[in-house]
Design a protein around this motif. Structure first.
Motif, PDB file in Angstrom:
ATOM      1  N   GLU A 101       3.875   1.458  -1.231  1.00  0.00           N
ATOM      2  CA  GLU A 101       4.481   1.581  -2.562  1.00  0.00           C
ATOM      3  C   GLU A 101       3.500   2.232  -3.542  1.00  0.00           C
ATOM      4  OE1 GLU A 101       7.199  -2.467  -2.328  1.00  0.00           O
ATOM      5  OE2 GLU A 101       5.466  -2.392  -3.646  1.00  0.00           O
ATOM      6  N   LEU A 102       2.235   1.853  -3.374  1.00  0.00           N
ATOM      7  CA  LEU A 102       1.238   2.328  -4.330  1.00  0.00           C
ATOM      8  C   LEU A 102       0.790   3.750  -4.054  1.00  0.00           C
ATOM      9  CD1 LEU A 102      -1.260  -0.544  -4.984  1.00  0.00           C
ATOM     10  CD2 LEU A 102       0.050   0.684  -6.656  1.00  0.00           C
ATOM     11  N   TRP A 103       0.442   3.956  -2.817  1.00  0.00           N
ATOM     12  CA  TRP A 103      -0.225   5.231  -2.518  1.00  0.00           C
ATOM     13  C   TRP A 103       0.662   6.179  -1.739  1.00  0.00           C
ATOM     14  CZ3 TRP A 103      -3.931   4.253  -5.636  1.00  0.00           C
ATOM     15  CH2 TRP A 103      -4.497   2.975  -5.675  1.00  0.00           C
TER      16      TRP A 103
ATOM     17  N   VAL B 101      -4.968   0.705   6.996  1.00  0.00           N
ATOM     18  CA  VAL B 101      -3.776   0.344   6.219  1.00  0.00           C
ATOM     19  C   VAL B 101      -3.864  -1.127   5.848  1.00  0.00           C
ATOM     20  CG1 VAL B 101      -1.270   0.173   6.288  1.00  0.00           C
ATOM     21  CG2 VAL B 101      -2.429   2.055   7.406  1.00  0.00           C
ATOM     22  N   GLY B 102      -3.595  -1.422   4.627  1.00  0.00           N
ATOM     23  CA  GLY B 102      -3.583  -2.814   4.233  1.00  0.00           C
ATOM     24  C   GLY B 102      -4.828  -3.253   3.499  1.00  0.00           C
TER      25      GLY B 102
ATOM     26  N   GLY C 138      -4.191  -3.992  -5.120  1.00  0.00           N
ATOM     27  CA  GLY C 138      -3.407  -3.659  -6.289  1.00  0.00           C
ATOM     28  C   GLY C 138      -1.953  -3.502  -5.914  1.00  0.00           C
ATOM     29  N   TYR C 139      -1.119  -3.522  -6.940  1.00  0.00           N
ATOM     30  CA  TYR C 139       0.308  -3.333  -6.692  1.00  0.00           C
ATOM     31  C   TYR C 139       0.927  -2.820  -7.968  1.00  0.00           C
ATOM     32  CZ  TYR C 139       0.347  -7.936  -8.908  1.00  0.00           C
ATOM     33  OH  TYR C 139       0.136  -8.981  -9.777  1.00  0.00           O
ATOM     34  N   LEU C 140       2.154  -2.415  -7.868  1.00  0.00           N
ATOM     35  CA  LEU C 140       2.824  -1.884  -9.048  1.00  0.00           C
ATOM     36  C   LEU C 140       3.106  -3.019 -10.013  1.00  0.00           C
ATOM     37  CD1 LEU C 140       5.336   0.517  -7.301  1.00  0.00           C
ATOM     38  CD2 LEU C 140       3.241   1.125  -8.478  1.00  0.00           C
TER      39      LEU C 140
ATOM     40  N   PRO D 268       8.523  -4.062  -5.057  1.00  0.00           N
ATOM     41  CA  PRO D 268       9.680  -4.698  -4.389  1.00  0.00           C
ATOM     42  C   PRO D 268       9.243  -5.602  -3.241  1.00  0.00           C
ATOM     43  CG  PRO D 268      10.005  -2.330  -4.632  1.00  0.00           C
ATOM     44  CD  PRO D 268       8.597  -2.610  -5.007  1.00  0.00           C
TER      45      PRO D 268
ATOM     46  N   LYS E 220      -6.005  -1.553   0.949  1.00  0.00           N
ATOM     47  CA  LYS E 220      -5.922  -1.132  -0.451  1.00  0.00           C
ATOM     48  C   LYS E 220      -5.448  -2.309  -1.293  1.00  0.00           C
ATOM     49  CE  LYS E 220      -4.679   3.397   1.034  1.00  0.00           C
ATOM     50  NZ  LYS E 220      -3.507   4.128   1.446  1.00  0.00           N
TER      51      LYS E 220
ATOM     52  N   SER F  77      -2.654   4.972  -9.241  1.00  0.00           N
ATOM     53  CA  SER F  77      -2.066   6.256  -8.900  1.00  0.00           C
ATOM     54  C   SER F  77      -0.805   6.516  -9.725  1.00  0.00           C
ATOM     55  CB  SER F  77      -1.718   6.256  -7.412  1.00  0.00           C
ATOM     56  OG  SER F  77      -1.091   7.439  -7.073  1.00  0.00           O
TER      57      SER F  77
ATOM     58  N   ARG G  99      -9.201   2.408  -6.591  1.00  0.00           N
ATOM     59  CA  ARG G  99      -9.051   2.745  -5.159  1.00  0.00           C
ATOM     60  C   ARG G  99     -10.362   2.532  -4.444  1.00  0.00           C
ATOM     61  NH1 ARG G  99      -5.158   7.580  -3.464  1.00  0.00           N
ATOM     62  NH2 ARG G  99      -5.517   6.676  -1.441  1.00  0.00           N
TER      63      ARG G  99
ATOM     64  N   ALA H  25       0.835  -1.203   0.000  1.00  0.00           N
ATOM     65  CA  ALA H  25       0.000   0.000   0.000  1.00  0.00           C
ATOM     66  C   ALA H  25       0.869   1.253   0.000  1.00  0.00           C
ATOM     67  CB  ALA H  25      -0.907  -0.024   1.228  1.00  0.00           C
TER      68      ALA H  25
END
Lengths: 401, 807
Positions: free
Chosen positions: A397-399, B551-552, B556-558, B466, B554, B320, B542, A395
């Protein structure tokens, strides 16, 4: 001086408790490395304790040099409202490893609780927010593996024998072991050590003549008292006696085999540290007895786990003890012929159960040994699904939070 | 005590004296007291009053003077007892008059205001535009003249609706609401009158006759929203010729790196219910009748305002930091292909086609922004014979349409086109006669089309996160695929190969880290399900703010996009790895078809004789005994019992009791119930490696199929059965080589050796492997690869005999 003496006595008592509860017999075999390391396949939530005060107090208890690395292996408890509720499973402090029995013996419950909750969630205007309770550093999957690799060279604060470890198998459910149920070996051990009464013609007749046979069996299986009215006939007494023995919980019904899991770091560890006498016996550790149960295995998903909570001493044996149990046993019948008894494994050429297990294991036919699933492993996998740190890292890394 | 009594008596006496003149009244006084000069000091009338009467009293003959003198003459009328009336017999002009009455030396004066017969001037404008609507209540907001110092009860309102009943003398109110206007009314007349108390004359202050009109509808776009047009809508439009999704058009767009997506705008509806009639049968509780769907018509279809400054669209990445490109709204790129009312609804819809640029798989973009639509509808009041159009109001619709490369794909699109190199190799059938080739082709095409219907498309993308890199590398180490414990550089790609289902998310097929691959079985074994869930959701919009706060949560990832060629390479590598892993751990992989379905194996269905051999060996039926035979004969309801059990229903006790011999019937019931509930092998599928020139039977997988299934579902059910086959009937090639075709037992009665357990006595081969292989070579086994596998076998072995194609 008095304080020191009191602490010493307390430690002595605790130490004795550990060893007195578990009959050690004369087995010299120590618990292998598999019991000292968490299963790498279990995705523990893993972090380093960075708060110096807490770390130092842990090091003091562990009798390790202050400032040594403290790694916590924890499992997340199922609580959506508070994802920070963890259960301590392993602690690695310097060169010492604390499994569940050692944690409960050496650390106060309040300290355990403090270590197990690195952060907490609190509600602020209906929005959950995280607040760190002490300074810590989450570990990635690779770091976790590295920590496990280092733990293989560590030692317990109090050494356990293999027998003791097998008796406390539920505490080592997350260790690097593998539990397999084997019908042949289990039945052989059960019949050898706590043989069931033989069904006779007399029993058959008694079952036929007793009008309450079905009711008696049901009640015994459900551990309910049998009213005297049901036992008015003599035959019913016979039926009661037979089934009371059959369902006696002190008897064992089966046994599971405990293996050391394949060591993924074996190439990197010197053989001297593995404490295993030979490569053959390294994988197979022993057996754990399972008591007679009225509920069938398939009806309870947690059957095996519940049964292993408090295993009977009978049937819980190290590989060395299993080497003393022959695979076959004969008895001369009325006609003077020899016949196999006590669930002998007739078709094998091996002499004892250890050889039999090793032969099956070497043949690679694990399907034969363990047709049923490895319940413990399945449960372990399901329990370690939280990945709270991984998710928050992704999260971030993304946001960018 | 005496004192109290005296006081009480005195009180009564005084009270009686005082009370007497009040009760006996005026007559007593008039009789006793002579009249005095009395005249109201103020008077107020309206100029349309035809006769005015002013009362006064005077002890003597009065002398009257009126200034200014009105045109109308007046007269004095004596009523007796010193009472008089002053009569004006005609209208008095508006103005202020002074009336003086003298009697002897005494004089009284009255100020008489004569007002114009009208309401307050402020109402004029509103009254002039006063309107009434069908089904609505007629209403009037008015004020009386300020000077009219008269009791409000003297003012009344009259309503006359057409020729029907009228409402007379309703009490005046400044905000007055009258009855509802029925659709039959042609005119509505409202009168405000002043009732002059001495004569009862009604002086009109307002008289307004109106022609009722229909209230226009209003359009509400607040809830308007755009969503994907469903396939049935598009099919209908295609039938009507409003859109074209022909192969040529798609190919043409594709060549320009464009694609057409369709979305529907819904939620433009009438702001409120429009009244059209009133049911005035009960005048007290009038009911209003609203316009129904049949009363609403479209005057102007929703149209996109291309030139409007409010219309703007852009294409952006849905994660994003992704780029956002403006999208030009032109009549070509964005057009409204259909519009109308939703059936039986008072809601408009519009289907919009947008030609957008394509992006490589599996990238997803969002077409978002605002589109301005204009439309007009009308309400038709057929009973009244009138209609009322709505105003042309602009509607601003928010657009947020996620799309990807396959969004516009339709059923016929060949799924192979999207997976590039995974396309099956061109097959050659040189030895076949022409008609067989054609039959084969059509059959193959139909099979491919059937598979394409499953919409199974394989995508691959790079994981750039990563955190995930580290975690997955740890999993690869655990699985024994790698031994490197240090984090690998990001140049070593971690690729997810996934199968796209009908909708998100994907299902994982393989993970490739550098040159190492995790197969589906290994993924299930080593990758925790929460990480699997993470991996298959690279792109998810989002979440809401509330969810974001934790937290946590969300998702999706890069990730990085791979070209089609790279994706094909990845899929091919994954298939190769799956093939190897399946061969290495065949027994474990046979537990689910998911483990080997991408391995490029062929799947053949064993012949019925072999199936019987498997069935009788591994899942034998209950042996029939002499007792059972006799019981079946003795029980009169045997056939019914068997039929009932086969239908999967409970056998009624009456059939047992009335079956002649209940005990025998019970035996029959028990045997057949147990026999029916046995899990038995129904099909045996052969997993064949067809990579080499000579095929190799790797394993036989036995499944139990549900009874009475229709043909169309057979393939689907077979696939489901292969997800969990019968473990006892799963044999490897080496097992098949030891599994004999025949088996004999000595008959206890005759002492002869008889074939048992479905022995294949006719077979020339001694083992099942040889028997099945021979059948396979002859092409006598039905191929089911394309029925249950998503992709065809690699380098498929084609037997020379075409019998296998016959189904």
């Amino acid at each position: 001086m008095m304080k020191f003496l009191a602490t010493f006595i307390l430690m002595l008592l605790l130490h004795n408790e550990l060893y007195c509860q578990i009959p050690a017999k004369s087995s010299p075999i120590l618990a292998p490395v598999a019991f000292k390391t968490p299963d790498p396949n279990v995705a523990f939530t893993c972090w380093r304790v960075c708060e110096s005060a807490l770390r130092d107090s842990l090091c003091t208890i562990a009798k390790e040099k202050k400032g040594s690395e403290v790694v916590v292996f924890a499992l997340q408890r199922e609580d959506k409202n508070n994802p920070a509720l963890f259960e301590l499973v392993w602690l690695s402090i310097g060169k010492k490893v604390f499994a569940k029995p050692h944690i409960s013996l050496n650390f106060r419950p309040t300290l355990q609780q403090r270590v197990a909750i690195p952060f907490a969630y609190f509600s602020q205007q209906d929005k959950l927010a995280r607040k760190d309770i002490y300074s810590y550093e989450p570990m990635s999957g690779l770091e976790r593996l590295e920590a496990i690799r280092r733990m293989q060279g560590s030692s317990f604060p109090e050494e356990l024998t293999l027998k003791q470890a097998l008796m406390r198998i539920s505490d080592f459910a997350y260790a690097n072991i593998h539990i397999i149920s084997s019908h042949s070996v289990g039945r052989r051990i059960a019949e050898k050590l706590s043989p069931a009464l033989q069904r006779t013609d007399e029993l058959f007749n008694a079952e036929t003549l007793c009008p309450n046979t079905y009711g008696i069996i049901q009640r015994i299986a459900q551990k309910r008292p049998i009213p005297a009215e049901m036992l008015e006939e003599k035959e019913c007494e016979t039926v009661r006696n037979f089934y009371a023995h059959t369902y006696d919980t002190n008897r064992i019904e089966s046994a599971v085999l405990v293996y050391e899991q394949k060591n993924i770091f074996s190439a990197q560890i010197p053989p001297s540290r593995t404490r295993q006498p030979s490569s053959k016996s390294a994988s197979f550790l022993g057996s754990v007895g399972i008591r007679v149960s009225s509920s069938p295995e398939h009806s309870d998903r947690n059957f095996l786990r519940n049964m292993l909570q408090n295993p009977p001493e009978t049937g819980t044996m190290t590989f060395a003890e299993l080497a003393e149990i022959p695979t076959k046993e004969y008895q001369t019948n009325a006609e003077g012929k020899k016949e196999f008894t006590n669930a002998s494994i007739q078709w094998t050429e091996t002499k004892n159960l250890l050889e039999f297990v090793q032969e099956q294991d070497l043949a690679g036919d694990s399907g034969y040994l363990g047709m049923s699933n490895n319940h413990i492993l399945e449960l372990r996998r399901q329990e370690a699904e939280a990945h709270v740190f991984l998710k928050s890292r992704i999260a971030r890394e993304l946001w960018g939070k | 005590m005496q004192r109290t009594l005296c006081l009480f008596v005195l009180f009564i006496v005084i009270g009686g004296v005082m009370f007497l003149p009040c009760t006996s009244g005026y007559t007593l006084l008039s009789q006793t007291i002579p009249p005095r000069l009395a005249l109201d000091e103020r008077l107020c009338t309206f100029d349309r009053l035809t006769k005015t009467i002013i009362s006064f009293s005077s002890p003597e003959e009065p002398h009257i003077s009126v200034t200014p003198l009105p045109r109308s003459p007046y007269s004095i009328k004596a009523l007796g007892n010193g009472r008089y009336e002053l009569h004006f017999e005609s209208r008095i002009g508006a103005g202020t008059y002074s009336i003086k009455v003298s009697s002897g030396t005494e004089t009284k004066e009255c100020v008489w205001k004569v007002l114009r017969s009208q309401l307050h001037e402020q109402n004029w404008s509103s009254i002039s535009t006063l309107q009434c609507y069908f089904g609505c209540r007629c209403s009037l907001r008015s004020r009386l003249p300020v000077e009219a110092e008269l009791p409000r009860e003297q003012f009344k309102i009259n309503v006359t609706i057409g020729d029907g009943p009228s409402m007379v003398d309703a009490a005046y109110a400044e905000s007055w609401f009258g009855p509802r206007i029925p659709a039959s009314a042609k005119t509505v007349r409202i009168d405000v009158v002043w009732v002059y108390p001495p004569t009862g004359e009604r002086v009109p202050l307002l008289s307004k006759t109106m022609i009722p009109i229909q209230e226009p509808p209003e359009l509400d776009c607040i809830n308007a929203q755009a969503s994907f047009a469903n396939d049935s809508t598009l099919r209908d439009l295609e039938k009507k010729g409003k859109i074209s999704r022909s192969k040529e058009r798609l190919a043409m767009l594709d060549s320009s790196r464009l694609q057409e997506i369709f979305f529907t705008v819904k939620g433009i509806r009438m702001h409120k219910e429009v009244p059209i009639d009133a049911d005035s049968r009960d005048p007290i509780a009038q009911k209003v009748l609203f316009a129904q769907a049949e009363n609403v018509e479209i005057m102007r279809l929703p149209s996109i305002q291309h030139q409007s400054p409010s219309s703007n669209l852009s294409i952006s990445a849905d994660y994003s930091g992704g780029e956002t490109r403006p999208f030009a709204i032109t009549t070509t790129s964005t057009r409204c292909v259909d519009a109308g009312f939703l059936p039986n609804e008072k809601e408009l819809y519009a289907v919009v086609a947008v030609i957008v640029p394509t992006f490589p798989i599996p990238e997803t973009r969002i077409l978002k922004g605002v589109l301005e639509f204009q439309q007009q509808i009308q309400v038709v009041n057929r009973k009244a014979g009138v209609s009322a159009p709505s105003y042309v109001t602009p509607c601003f619709v928010k657009i947020a349409i996620p799309y990807d490369r396959n969004t516009s794909k339709v059923e016929w699109v060949n799924c192979w086109s999207s997976i590039g190199a995974a396309r099956p190799p061109e097959e050659k059938t040189p030895n076949l006669p022409a008609e067989e080739i054609c039959a084969h082709c059509s059959e193959e095409k139909s099979t491919i089309a059937t598979n394409a219907k499953k919409a199974s498309v394989y995508h691959a993308w790079k994981v750039l996160s990563p955190a995930l890199h580290d975690e997955i590398q740890a999993i690869f180490v655990q699985a024994g695929k790698m031994s490197v414990m240090k984090p690998l550089p990001s140049s070593v790609p971690l690729v997810v190969i996934a199968k796209k289902n009908a909708q998100f998310p994907y299902s994982l097929v393989a993970l490739r880290f550098g040159e190492h691959v995790l197969t589906p079985r290994e993924i299930q074994m080593y990758v925790p399900s929460s990480i699997q869930t993470l991996l298959r959701s690279p792109i998810i919009a989002r979440l809401s703010e509330a969810e974001d706060s934790v937290v946590g949560t969300k998702k999706g990832y890069l990730y990085g996009v791979l070209s089609e060629g790279e994706q094909s390479t990845m899929l091919a590598a994954a298939r190769e790895a799956i093939f190897k892993e399946t061969c290495a751990n065949l027994r474990q992989n046979l537990r689910s078809i998911r483990n080997y379905e991408l391995g490029g194996f062929a799947l053949f269905e064993a012949d019925s004789v072999s199936v019987a051999r498997f069935r009788e060996t591994f899942t034998p039926s209950l042996p029939r005994t002499q007792g059972l035979e006799e019981a079946e004969k003795m029980c009169l309801t045997t056939k019914r019992i068997i039929a009932q059990i086969e239908a999967g229903q409970r056998v009624p006790q009456a059939w047992i009791d009335e079956g002649g011999s209940p005990q025998d019937c019970e035996v029959v019931k028990l045997y057949h119930t147990t026999s029916y509930s046995l899990v038995r092998i129904d099909k045996v599928m052969l997993l064949v490696n067809v990579r080499a020139n000579k095929p190799e039977i790797l394993a036989a997988v036995s499944v139990s199929m549900p009874k009475n299934i229709c043909d169309s579902l057979e393939s689907t059910i077979l696939h489901d059965c292969l997800l969990a086959p019968l473990s006892t009937g799963c044999l490897l090639g080496e097992d098949l080589r030891q599994f004999t075709t025949t088996e004999f037992e000595k008959d206890a009665k005759t002492g002869e050796m008889i074939a048992v357990k479905g022995a294949i006595t006719q077979s020339q081969h001694s083992t099942m492997y040889e028997h099945l292989f021979d059948k396979l070579k002859q092409g006598r086994l039905r191929e089911r690869t394309l029925d249950v596998m998503p992709l065809p076998a690699m380098n498929i072995y084609r037997p020379s005999n075409r019998l296998q194609g016959k189904r």
